[in-house]
Design an enzyme around this catalytic site. Structure first.
Site, mmCIF file in Angstrom:
data_model
loop_
_atom_site.group_PDB
_atom_site.id
_atom_site.type_symbol
_atom_site.label_atom_id
_atom_site.label_comp_id
_atom_site.label_asym_id
_atom_site.label_seq_id
_atom_site.Cartn_x
_atom_site.Cartn_y
_atom_site.Cartn_z
ATOM 1 N N CYS A 42 0.900 -1.397 0.222
ATOM 2 C CA CYS A 42 -0.048 0.076 -0.092
ATOM 3 C C CYS A 42 0.747 1.052 0.214
ATOM 4 C CB CYS A 42 -0.720 -0.041 0.972
ATOM 5 S SG CYS A 42 -2.218 1.384 1.177
ATOM 6 N N CYS A 100 -0.715 4.105 2.027
ATOM 7 C CA CYS A 100 -0.251 4.049 4.107
ATOM 8 C C CYS A 100 -0.159 2.210 4.401
ATOM 9 C CB CYS A 100 -1.768 4.740 4.306
ATOM 10 S SG CYS A 100 -3.574 3.238 3.175
ATOM 11 N N SER A 101 -0.851 2.250 4.886
ATOM 12 C CA SER A 101 -1.048 0.225 5.300
ATOM 13 C C SER A 101 -2.406 -0.668 4.700
ATOM 14 C CB SER A 101 -0.048 0.326 6.757
ATOM 15 O OG SER A 101 -1.249 0.552 7.546
ATOM 16 N N CYS A 102 -2.885 -0.343 3.957
ATOM 17 C CA CYS A 102 -4.017 -1.236 3.896
ATOM 18 C C CYS A 102 -3.667 -3.003 3.775
ATOM 19 C CB CYS A 102 -4.851 -0.023 2.145
ATOM 20 S SG CYS A 102 -5.486 0.751 2.706
#
Ligand code: FE
Length: 189
Positions: free
Chosen positions: A97, A100-102
């Site tokens: 991602c 961000c950090s999906c």
């Protein structure tokens, strides 16, 4: 931003939300504990093992991964729009991602720290093979490497290749072979 800075910002934000009554700290704690302890990469491993052993399931996973994953009882937050990416000798998939950090929580639990790092997020896009090498993965030059950027809309589960010599193993034994990293595309198994 350093991870420490991020942790402090998250803590500060949580404090404000709780103070203003937007967030119930007990509910928040419950969500975090659930994903830390009850939901983890073993869920994804079961999906992979089922797809290796059941051709009809594999077809359903290809056609609608969200529904096929729900068949095994996994779904919910951050797993509403799943896509399964099957690795083959010709094609290797890696997931990131960049924003961000999906991450697909229902099948993999919470993301590892490296997945959230700026280094991984930028380098894997520019030079996926060198990132894979850092994970000990070397692919033949003939294998195409494709990097998939997760978004709020789509979360990916990489289905690694079933290793040779595992014909005698049942679904449970196969699931035990599958690692979290392989389902992000940063491991072969
Ligand atoms: Fe994200």
């Amino acid at each position: 931003m350093a991870d420490d800075g991020m942790a402090l910002r998250v803590e500060a934000l949580e404090m404000i939300l709780v103070e203003k009554g937007y967030v119930d700290p007990a509910a928040l704690e419950k969500i975090i504990t659930t994903y830390e302890h009850d939901v983890g990469p073993r869920n994804g491993a079961r999906v992979v093992a089922r797809s290796w052993t059941d051709p009809a399931y594999r077809e359903r996973l290809r056609a609608d991964a969200t529904a096929a994953i729900a068949e095994l009882g996994y779904g919910g937050r951050q797993g509403e729009h799943m896509v399964a990416l099957e690795n083959t000798p010709e094609q290797h998939h890696v997931v990131v991602c960049t924003l961000c950090s999906c991450y697909p929580w229902p099948v993999l639990g919470l993301p590892p720290t490296w997945y959230k790092s700026a280094a991984y997020r930028s380098r894997v896009v520019l030079d996926p093979r060198s990132v894979l090498a850092d994970f000990g993965v070397t692919l033949p030059a003939s294998t195409r490497v494709t990097v998939h950027d997760s978004t709020a809309e789509v979360r990916y589960l990489v289905v690694p290749m079933r290793p040779a010599g595992t014909e005698h193993l049942d679904e449970d034994a196969l699931a035990a072979l599958v690692t979290r990293d392989s389902m992000i595309g940063c491991g072969l198994l």
